[in-house]
Design an enzyme around this catalytic site. Structure first.
Site, PDB file in Angstrom:
ATOM      1  N   LYS A 221       2.761  19.118  11.990  1.00 18.58           N
ATOM      2  CA  LYS A 221       4.077  19.015  11.343  1.00 18.58           C
ATOM      3  C   LYS A 221       4.887  17.786  11.785  1.00 18.58           C
ATOM      4  CE  LYS A 221       8.273  21.671  10.878  1.00 18.58           C
ATOM      5  NZ  LYS A 221       8.883  22.965  11.133  1.00 18.58           N
TER       6      LYS A 221
ATOM      7  N   ASP B 292      11.716  18.654  13.917  1.00 20.91           N
ATOM      8  CA  ASP B 292      11.761  18.781  12.455  1.00 20.91           C
ATOM      9  C   ASP B 292      13.174  18.676  11.869  1.00 20.91           C
ATOM     10  OD1 ASP B 292      12.777  21.142  13.374  1.00 20.91           O
ATOM     11  OD2 ASP B 292      11.389  22.444  12.305  1.00 20.91           O
TER      12      ASP B 292
ATOM     13  N   ARG C 149     -22.918 -22.967 -22.140  1.00 17.31           N
ATOM     14  CA  ARG C 149     -23.104 -21.805 -23.008  1.00 17.31           C
ATOM     15  C   ARG C 149     -24.180 -22.144 -24.032  1.00 17.31           C
ATOM     16  NH1 ARG C 149     -17.081 -22.807 -25.227  1.00 17.31           N
ATOM     17  NH2 ARG C 149     -17.555 -24.182 -26.945  1.00 17.31           N
TER      18      ARG C 149
ATOM     19  N   ARG D  35       4.177  26.660   7.481  1.00 20.26           N
ATOM     20  CA  ARG D  35       4.807  26.707   6.154  1.00 20.26           C
ATOM     21  C   ARG D  35       4.859  25.361   5.450  1.00 20.26           C
ATOM     22  NH1 ARG D  35      10.267  29.079   7.953  1.00 20.26           N
ATOM     23  NH2 ARG D  35       9.537  28.182   9.900  1.00 20.26           N
TER      24      ARG D  35
ATOM     25  N   ASN E  48      10.989  22.973   7.317  1.00 17.33           N
ATOM     26  CA  ASN E  48       9.926  23.933   7.602  1.00 17.33           C
ATOM     27  C   ASN E  48       8.959  24.107   6.445  1.00 17.33           C
ATOM     28  OD1 ASN E  48      10.956  24.870  10.233  1.00 17.33           O
ATOM     29  ND2 ASN E  48      12.684  25.552   8.997  1.00 17.33           N
TER      30      ASN E  48
ATOM     31  N   SER F 127     -10.999 -19.623 -21.603  1.00 11.99           N
ATOM     32  CA  SER F 127     -11.163 -18.171 -21.513  1.00 11.99           C
ATOM     33  C   SER F 127     -12.622 -17.791 -21.284  1.00 11.99           C
ATOM     34  CB  SER F 127     -10.684 -17.529 -22.817  1.00 11.99           C
ATOM     35  OG  SER F 127      -9.298 -17.698 -22.927  1.00 11.99           O
TER      36      SER F 127
END
Ligand code: UD1
Ligand code: MG
Length: 472
Positions: A26, A117, A449, A19, A236, A414
């Protein structure tokens, strides 16, 4: 209580857990940074310590047994065995497997039975149960509680001669109305339980071997009825899992609030039990603090922050939607919003990491600024360095990672890329838009650049449609 009492703890974890709807077994379903099975196990460990008991643990496994065993087996502080229940024939059969599979189990004085559980159980309930058993010198004790809707539970049938437990399926109409139910937690003298187990059959509606049949009238056994049903919540299904999470989360958050942490919306703040937080820190909703995390005092943790296994020192702000993983952040820093600090990040005091910045395996000195849209990976950046927007360490050549070093007091413009390995000296200046592939000395200036060409009036040649320049 004598120290020589030997306790065997049987944790029943062989059930299928259909479940709960998870692929994992579980007992291994995650809950607030741990697994379901960790909770009863640590409650039993703490109980044993508190009561000076010499305890050994048997985790009865069945479905996905290898996974459960692999998860638990390397905890060398406790003696643990993994008896296997081949077929899930019922809780009594599971306990039989425990005695068969744990070579030490029959030599214990007492046996405690827990289900894997029930994550809200604490050492307190176990201690109460233990004391009542010992004080009355009973052979066995069952823990019960009252619920409004007892559907699905075994009912406690009390009579003048003692009590027995009837399962939902086997109960008659009157018995079904009983609201005192069986928690599934028991302690018994080992000799008693062994004797009783041998006589249990499966002549019942479910065709199962019920462990509850160890309790019958006219025997030296008793019940402890607990006023707080919550501690016995069995998980559960996903609804009960959320209920358990709700309780655990609230408990942890209240613990911090009592120590001066300001949690603005406890329902929506997830702090695992292992996390430490200093006084005066404010935590906004939607934050998740995981694992081995320490947050200093007077910090600000804004909405949606996720912090795993990290250290954040005093007076630092982790702004909205930042994600930290195995990172160190010193005092008075500002991180985010939307920053990602990956493992190996080590940030000095008063440093500022802004939005959409990713840092990985990098040491940044104090008063560094990386304020916008950058990637800093495999780097050492000295104090007081300013890094502009859109900076990238090109750290990976497809085979290996390489280091970028930037000396203190340097200014990086930047839109620059550092092709690692690369070394920028102290007080250096790297011009915006540069792709740097050669080292720059102390106080050096680097620019890389294309030269700009500007032609007057030439735009008209290129601008078309709605951009076209109207001739007058
Ligand atoms: C059991 C009790 C019931 C009690 C309820 C509390 C019995 C017969 N009934 O019912 O009185 O009110 O717990 O939650 O004991 N398990 C195994 N092997 C098996 C069957 C179960 O290891 O063959 C383990 C499960 O993984 C689980 C625990 O035992 O951790 C309890 O089993 P479950 O099927 O949930 O029992 P309930 O029907 O809830
Ligand atoms: Mg159950």
């Amino acid at each position: 209580m004598s120290k020589s009492d030997k306790l065997g703890v049987a944790i029943l974890a062989a059930g299928l857990g259909k479940r709960i709807g998870k692929k994992v077994a579980k007992p291994l379903v995650p809950l607030m940074g741990m697994k379901l099975v960790d909770y009863p196990l640590s409650a039993a460990i703490n109980f044993s310590k508190e009561n000076d008991l010499e305890s050994s643990f048997g985790i009865v496994v069945g479905h996905q047994k290898e996974d459960v065993q692999k998860y638990l087996e390397n905890r060398d502080t406790i003696k643990m065995s993994f008896p296997v229940q081949k077929e899930q024939l019922g809780t009594a059969d599971a306990l039989k497997s425990y005695y068969v599979g744990c070579d030490w189990a029959k030599d214990t004085d007492y046996t405690m039975v827990l289900c894997a559980d029930t994550p809200l159980l604490s050492k307190n309930e176990l201690t109460t149960l233990w004391k009542t058993l010992k004080n009355n010198n009973w052979d066995a004790i069952a823990a019960s509680f009252n619920v409004e809707n007892p559907y699905g539970y075994g009912r406690m049938i009390r009579s003048e001669k003692g009590f027995s437990i009837v399962e939902e399926k086997d109960a008659n109409e009157d018995q079904r109305k009983i609201t005192e139910v069986n928690s599934g937690l028991y302690i018994a003298k080992t000799s008693y339980i062994l004797e009783q187990l041998s006589g249990i059959d499966s002549n019942n509606e479910a065709g199962e071997f019920y462990l509850t049949d160890i309790f019958k009238p006219n025997l030296n056994v008793g019940i402890e009825c607990f006023p707080d049903a919550q501690s016995f919540l069995g998980v559960n299904n996903p609804i009960q899992l959320e209920e358990a999470l709700f309780v655990l989360k609230k408990k942890i958050n209240t613990f911090h609030q009592k120590r001066g942490v300001h949690i603005l919306d406890s329902q929506n703040t997830y702090i695992e039990a292992s996390v430490e937080i200093g006084k005066g820190t404010t935590i906004y909703p939607g934050s998740y603090l995981h694992g081995n995390t320490q947050i200093g005092s007077e910090c600000m943790i804004e909405p949606g922050a996720i912090i795993k296994d990290s250290k954040v020192a005093d007076e630092t702000s982790i702004r909205a939607y930042s994600y930290l993983e195995s990172a160190l952040v010193a005092k008075k820093c500002a991180i985010g919003p939307y920053a990602r600090l990956r493992p190996g990040t080590d940030i000095g005091e008063e440093t500022k990491i802004g939005n959409f910045v990713e840092i990985k395996k990098a040491k940044l000195g104090s008063k560094v600024g990386v304020s916008h849209l950058s990637y800093v990976g495999d780097a050492e950046i000295g104090e007081n360095v300013n890094i502009g927007c859109g900076f990238i360490t090109c750290n990976y050549d497809g085979a290996e990672k390489h280091l970028t070093k930037i000396g203190k007091n340097s200014f990086i413009g930047s839109d620059t890329q550092m092709i690692a390995p690369i070394n920028i000296g102290e007080s250096a200046f790297v011009a915006s838009g540069s792709t740097i592939n050669q080292d720059v000395p102390d106080q050096g200036f680097a620019i890389s650049r294309g030269r700009q060409v500007t032609k007057e009036k030439l735009a008209a040649k290129f601008l078309r449609g709605k951009w076209a320049i109207k001739k007058d």
